[in-house]
Design an enzyme around this catalytic site. Structure first.
Site, PDB file in Angstrom:
ATOM      1  N   ASP A  27       6.176  -5.658   6.995  1.00 31.36           N
ATOM      2  CA  ASP A  27       4.786  -5.241   6.814  1.00 31.36           C
ATOM      3  C   ASP A  27       4.054  -6.292   5.993  1.00 31.36           C
ATOM      4  O   ASP A  27       3.588  -6.043   4.883  1.00 31.36           O
ATOM      5  CB  ASP A  27       4.756  -3.869   6.127  1.00 31.36           C
ATOM      6  CG  ASP A  27       3.356  -3.260   6.116  1.00 31.36           C
ATOM      7  OD1 ASP A  27       2.473  -3.797   6.795  1.00 31.36           O
ATOM      8  OD2 ASP A  27       3.167  -2.246   5.419  1.00 31.36           O
TER       9      ASP A  27
ATOM     10  N   ASP B  68       0.822  -1.216   0.000  1.00 31.29           N
ATOM     11  CA  ASP B  68       0.000   0.000   0.000  1.00 31.29           C
ATOM     12  C   ASP B  68       0.852   1.261   0.000  1.00 31.29           C
ATOM     13  O   ASP B  68       0.355   2.355  -0.241  1.00 31.29           O
ATOM     14  CB  ASP B  68      -0.939   0.010   1.202  1.00 31.29           C
ATOM     15  CG  ASP B  68      -0.205  -0.108   2.524  1.00 31.29           C
ATOM     16  OD1 ASP B  68       0.416   0.888   2.939  1.00 31.29           O
ATOM     17  OD2 ASP B  68      -0.265  -1.188   3.143  1.00 31.29           O
TER      18      ASP B  68
END
Length: 247
Positions: free
Chosen positions: A186, A117
């Protein structure tokens, strides 16, 4: 909330949305029907994610997974990968800033494992990082976020300080990269593999750090369903790093 249950009426607003979704999550009905000013809407199968008011904006099957962008009246735009929520515009900045962990000196060189993202990438670049390697498995995630979450991405992949790679981030750790002032994991809520492999991954992360470097890991939510996994991750971190802190 369903044909077989008592009808619940609440005034419109954030509190009402949260109350209805909490009730539906507790009851887990087979289907839900919502009423607006125009009357009762159609009956829909209940979304097991618990987000009754989620409206799909984009649905894409990449080579790796189902990538969906949806709109929610409280959380704003939401990114979902194989049905699992990743970020929302409601709290993305809080999440990305916590994971980047910029309480101390800004890391000059950083690596982001996953992070498609681009929120963590944005935070690192804005803070003054001079070089960021980001290894995201699925190019479609970055492309879709560039379209639907431009404020989150903020041009990070095109920044000359960014080296965006597409591939297996955990396999990439074996290639002798580094050293880094910060490695940010992440990835998804669950460790990517079982405990022995997760330990090997953390050993590779530790080897890629410069002296005094640090790793930050996304360990899932603070609620009970995540507790077992979080305990496992923290225990593994403790086997490889002298100091482990929770935010």
């Amino acid at each position: 909330v369903s044909e077989a249950s008592t009808v619940v009426e609440l005034a419109a607003g954030e509190a009402a949305v949260r109350a209805v979704e909490r009730l539906a999550f507790d009851q887990k009905p087979e289907a839900v029907r919502l009423r607006t000013a125009q009357g009762w809407g159609p009956l829909h199968p209940y979304d097991p994610r618990g987000l009754v008011f989620l409206r799909s904006l984009s649905s894409h099957r990449s080579a790796w997974q189902h990538v969906e962008v949806a709109e929610h009246p409280v959380y704003g735009r939401v990114l979902l990968l194989d049905g699992e929520s990743q970020i929302s515009t409601f709290d993305e900045a809080t999440y990305s800033e916590a994971l980047a962990w910029l309480d101390g000196p800004v890391p000059a060189r950083a690596a982001v494992l996953g992070g498609g993202d681009c929120g963590v990438l944005r935070v690192l670049l804005a803070a003054g990082a001079t070089h960021v390697d980001m290894v995201e498995l699925d190019p479609a995630v970055v492309e879709i976020c560039e379209r639907w979450f431009p404020g989150v991405v903020a041009g990070g992949p095109a920044d000359p300080r960014t080296n965006l790679l597409h591939g297996d981030a955990l396999g990439w750790l074996t290639t002798g990269i580094g050293p880094y002032d910060r490695v940010i994991v992440d990835l998804s809520d669950e460790p990517p593999t079982g405990d022995p492999e997760w330990d090997q991954t953390l050993a590779r992360v530790a080897a890629a750090l410069s002296p005094g470097g640090a790793v930050t890991v996304q360990c899932g939510g603070a609620t009970a369903p995540f507790r077992v996994n979080r305990t496992r991750i923290l225990a593994a971190l403790g086997r490889h790093f002298a100091r482990v802190e929770q935010q």
